[in-house]
Design a protein around this motif. Structure first.
Motif, PDB file in Angstrom:
ATOM      1  N   LYS A 164       0.875  -1.276  -0.532  1.00 35.60           N
ATOM      2  CA  LYS A 164       0.136   0.325  -0.460  1.00 35.60           C
ATOM      3  C   LYS A 164       1.019   1.106  -0.180  1.00 35.60           C
ATOM      4  O   LYS A 164       0.041   2.598  -0.944  1.00 35.60           O
ATOM      5  CB  LYS A 164      -1.393   0.409   1.312  1.00 35.60           C
ATOM      6  CG  LYS A 164      -2.455   0.835   1.639  1.00 35.60           C
ATOM      7  CD  LYS A 164      -2.455   0.828   2.400  1.00 35.60           C
ATOM      8  CE  LYS A 164      -3.758   1.794   2.346  1.00 35.60           C
ATOM      9  NZ  LYS A 164      -5.014   1.661   3.135  1.00 35.60           N
ATOM     10  N   MET A 165       2.120   1.031   0.407  1.00 40.95           N
ATOM     11  CA  MET A 165       2.805   2.353   1.088  1.00 40.95           C
ATOM     12  C   MET A 165       3.544   2.642  -0.335  1.00 40.95           C
ATOM     13  O   MET A 165       3.425   3.639  -1.239  1.00 40.95           O
ATOM     14  CB  MET A 165       4.224   2.521   1.848  1.00 40.95           C
ATOM     15  CG  MET A 165       5.044   3.392   2.091  1.00 40.95           C
ATOM     16  SD  MET A 165       6.032   3.421   3.565  1.00 40.95           S
ATOM     17  CE  MET A 165       5.612   3.163   4.689  1.00 40.95           C
ATOM     18  N   ARG A 166       3.928   1.588  -1.074  1.00 40.99           N
ATOM     19  CA  ARG A 166       4.716   1.149  -2.973  1.00 40.99           C
ATOM     20  C   ARG A 166       3.556   2.334  -3.354  1.00 40.99           C
ATOM     21  O   ARG A 166       4.563   3.220  -4.147  1.00 40.99           O
ATOM     22  CB  ARG A 166       5.241  -0.025  -2.986  1.00 40.99           C
ATOM     23  CG  ARG A 166       6.132  -0.121  -2.583  1.00 40.99           C
ATOM     24  CD  ARG A 166       7.018  -2.228  -2.730  1.00 40.99           C
ATOM     25  NE  ARG A 166       6.068  -2.666  -3.284  1.00 40.99           N
ATOM     26  CZ  ARG A 166       5.501  -2.923  -4.679  1.00 40.99           C
ATOM     27  NH1 ARG A 166       6.023  -2.279  -5.608  1.00 40.99           N
ATOM     28  NH2 ARG A 166       4.674  -3.771  -5.022  1.00 40.99           N
ATOM     29  N   ARG A 167       2.329   2.108  -3.597  1.00 45.50           N
ATOM     30  CA  ARG A 167       1.656   2.469  -4.793  1.00 45.50           C
ATOM     31  C   ARG A 167       1.439   4.002  -4.115  1.00 45.50           C
ATOM     32  O   ARG A 167       0.726   4.751  -5.396  1.00 45.50           O
ATOM     33  CB  ARG A 167       0.246   1.551  -4.533  1.00 45.50           C
ATOM     34  CG  ARG A 167       0.378  -0.014  -4.802  1.00 45.50           C
ATOM     35  CD  ARG A 167      -0.557  -0.657  -4.815  1.00 45.50           C
ATOM     36  NE  ARG A 167      -0.240  -2.279  -5.618  1.00 45.50           N
ATOM     37  CZ  ARG A 167      -0.619  -2.440  -6.818  1.00 45.50           C
ATOM     38  NH1 ARG A 167      -0.361  -1.857  -7.976  1.00 45.50           N
ATOM     39  NH2 ARG A 167      -0.135  -3.721  -6.980  1.00 45.50           N
ATOM     40  N   LYS A 168       1.430   4.435  -2.585  1.00 43.80           N
ATOM     41  CA  LYS A 168       0.934   5.542  -2.934  1.00 43.80           C
ATOM     42  C   LYS A 168       1.942   6.320  -3.307  1.00 43.80           C
ATOM     43  O   LYS A 168       1.567   7.792  -3.300  1.00 43.80           O
ATOM     44  CB  LYS A 168       0.347   5.360  -1.449  1.00 43.80           C
ATOM     45  CG  LYS A 168       0.070   6.969  -0.960  1.00 43.80           C
ATOM     46  CD  LYS A 168      -0.348   6.875   1.149  1.00 43.80           C
ATOM     47  CE  LYS A 168      -1.007   8.424   1.400  1.00 43.80           C
ATOM     48  NZ  LYS A 168      -1.889   8.190   2.457  1.00 43.80           N
ATOM     49  N   PHE A 169       3.315   6.059  -2.396  1.00 47.01           N
ATOM     50  CA  PHE A 169       4.287   6.986  -3.217  1.00 47.01           C
ATOM     51  C   PHE A 169       5.135   6.484  -3.908  1.00 47.01           C
ATOM     52  O   PHE A 169       6.631   7.421  -4.095  1.00 47.01           O
ATOM     53  CB  PHE A 169       5.177   6.985  -1.608  1.00 47.01           C
ATOM     54  CG  PHE A 169       4.857   8.002  -0.664  1.00 47.01           C
ATOM     55  CD1 PHE A 169       3.863   8.483  -0.347  1.00 47.01           C
ATOM     56  CD2 PHE A 169       4.232   6.721   1.176  1.00 47.01           C
ATOM     57  CE1 PHE A 169       2.869   8.960   0.408  1.00 47.01           C
ATOM     58  CE2 PHE A 169       3.921   6.814   1.417  1.00 47.01           C
ATOM     59  CZ  PHE A 169       3.712   8.192   2.230  1.00 47.01           C
ATOM     60  N   ASN A 170       4.615   5.247  -4.988  1.00 47.21           N
ATOM     61  CA  ASN A 170       5.559   5.158  -6.457  1.00 47.21           C
ATOM     62  C   ASN A 170       6.705   4.459  -6.085  1.00 47.21           C
ATOM     63  O   ASN A 170       7.654   5.385  -6.760  1.00 47.21           O
ATOM     64  CB  ASN A 170       5.633   6.495  -7.483  1.00 47.21           C
ATOM     65  CG  ASN A 170       5.535   5.428  -8.770  1.00 47.21           C
ATOM     66  OD1 ASN A 170       6.181   4.665  -8.477  1.00 47.21           O
ATOM     67  ND2 ASN A 170       6.237   6.548  -9.369  1.00 47.21           N
ATOM     68  N   LEU A 171       6.713   3.961  -4.914  1.00 49.21           N
ATOM     69  CA  LEU A 171       8.178   3.038  -4.777  1.00 49.21           C
ATOM     70  C   LEU A 171       8.480   1.988  -5.613  1.00 49.21           C
ATOM     71  O   LEU A 171       7.947   1.494  -5.241  1.00 49.21           O
ATOM     72  CB  LEU A 171       7.882   2.991  -3.016  1.00 49.21           C
ATOM     73  CG  LEU A 171       8.192   4.340  -2.222  1.00 49.21           C
ATOM     74  CD1 LEU A 171       7.984   3.516  -0.867  1.00 49.21           C
ATOM     75  CD2 LEU A 171       9.201   5.717  -2.003  1.00 49.21           C
ATOM     76  N   VAL A 172       9.583   1.428  -5.609  1.00 47.83           N
ATOM     77  CA  VAL A 172      10.433   0.734  -6.324  1.00 47.83           C
ATOM     78  C   VAL A 172       9.793  -1.140  -5.360  1.00 47.83           C
ATOM     79  O   VAL A 172      10.158  -0.533  -4.288  1.00 47.83           O
ATOM     80  CB  VAL A 172      11.238   0.228  -6.405  1.00 47.83           C
ATOM     81  CG1 VAL A 172      12.468   0.602  -6.142  1.00 47.83           C
ATOM     82  CG2 VAL A 172      11.472  -0.569  -7.980  1.00 47.83           C
ATOM     83  N   GLU A 173      10.125  -1.924  -5.672  1.00 48.43           N
ATOM     84  CA  GLU A 173       9.089  -3.204  -5.169  1.00 48.43           C
ATOM     85  C   GLU A 173      11.238  -3.593  -4.653  1.00 48.43           C
ATOM     86  O   GLU A 173      11.435  -4.996  -5.296  1.00 48.43           O
ATOM     87  CB  GLU A 173       8.525  -4.166  -5.620  1.00 48.43           C
ATOM     88  CG  GLU A 173       8.078  -5.640  -4.473  1.00 48.43           C
ATOM     89  CD  GLU A 173       7.463  -6.456  -4.996  1.00 48.43           C
ATOM     90  OE1 GLU A 173       6.768  -5.804  -6.169  1.00 48.43           O
ATOM     91  OE2 GLU A 173       6.703  -7.283  -4.588  1.00 48.43           O
ATOM     92  N   ALA A 174      11.833  -3.136  -3.786  1.00 52.61           N
ATOM     93  CA  ALA A 174      12.928  -3.820  -3.937  1.00 52.61           C
ATOM     94  C   ALA A 174      13.569  -3.539  -2.510  1.00 52.61           C
ATOM     95  O   ALA A 174      13.533  -2.960  -1.375  1.00 52.61           O
ATOM     96  CB  ALA A 174      14.133  -2.806  -4.560  1.00 52.61           C
ATOM     97  N   PRO A 175      14.710  -4.194  -1.813  1.00 51.59           N
ATOM     98  CA  PRO A 175      15.739  -5.206  -2.748  1.00 51.59           C
ATOM     99  C   PRO A 175      14.971  -6.437  -3.150  1.00 51.59           C
ATOM    100  O   PRO A 175      15.237  -7.456  -3.789  1.00 51.59           O
ATOM    101  CB  PRO A 175      16.552  -5.752  -2.012  1.00 51.59           C
ATOM    102  CG  PRO A 175      16.306  -4.967  -0.392  1.00 51.59           C
ATOM    103  CD  PRO A 175      14.904  -4.079  -1.028  1.00 51.59           C
TER     104      PRO A 175
END
Length: 190
Positions: free
Chosen positions: A119-130
């Protein structure tokens, strides 16, 4: 012998147009290699990368107080993150309780943690890494929670304040700019 002929471009590619090397694929926007065979069809791969996280997964020393708290009671850190990500819909105590209940239940706390990380990645457009969201919460849940906490704090959404504290902090910033309309009573000055 005979004359060697090559089939037409449409016949060799089953009716699909041949893509020239170096031009981006229309679906993925990735250039085709010049070494690819002429009838090579690039796979439709979703390459939505996003922005990198502000801190690394293993940078727990960046906020030592949160790292110690998360090591001892990760459910509290999760509750704080959940309250901010849900914009106050889930309170910190409720999120803490839910995470605490899921910890002994087959160690299934990673399910909730990975959902809020996504949810946080989608909200702030963050990469799914490492690692993927699920893998990071299964392999190193405390580091994942610390990274999420730091990300929110860097974005001026300090989870330790709670959602109401963040709203109050935002209103305090605007009060200094706005004119004061406090009612005054002219009869009280006597």
């Amino acid at each position: 012998m005979g004359r060697v002929t090559t089939p037409s471009e449409e016949d060799s590619n089953n009716g699909l147009p041949v893509q020239q090397p170096g031009t981006p694929n229309q679906r993925t926007r990735v250039p085709v290699s010049q070494f690819a065979p002429p009838n090579y069809q690039q796979a439709n791969v979703n390459l939505s990368v996003g922005r990198p996280w502000s801190t690394g997964l293993f940078d727990c020393q960046a906020d030592q107080a949160n790292a110690v708290l998360t090591t001892i009671v990760p459910c509290v850190t999760f509750g704080q993150i959940a309250e901010v990500m849900d914009e106050g819909e889930m309170t910190c105590p409720l999120g803490t309780f839910m995470y605490l209940l899921m910890m002994p239940a087959l160690c299934s706390h990673w399910v909730m943690g990975s959902k809020y990380r996504e949810k946080m990645r989608r909200k702030f457009n963050l990469v799914e890494a490492p690692y993927s969201d699920c893998a990071s919460h299964v392999l190193c849940p405390c580091c994942s929670l610390c990274q999420e906490y730091r990300e929110l704090k860097i974005r001026n959404l300090d989870p330790s304040l709670g959602w109401n504290g963040i709203l109050a902090q935002g209103q305090g910033q605007y009060e200094s700019e706005a004119p004061s309309f406090a009612p005054t009573n002219q009869y009280m000055s006597k």
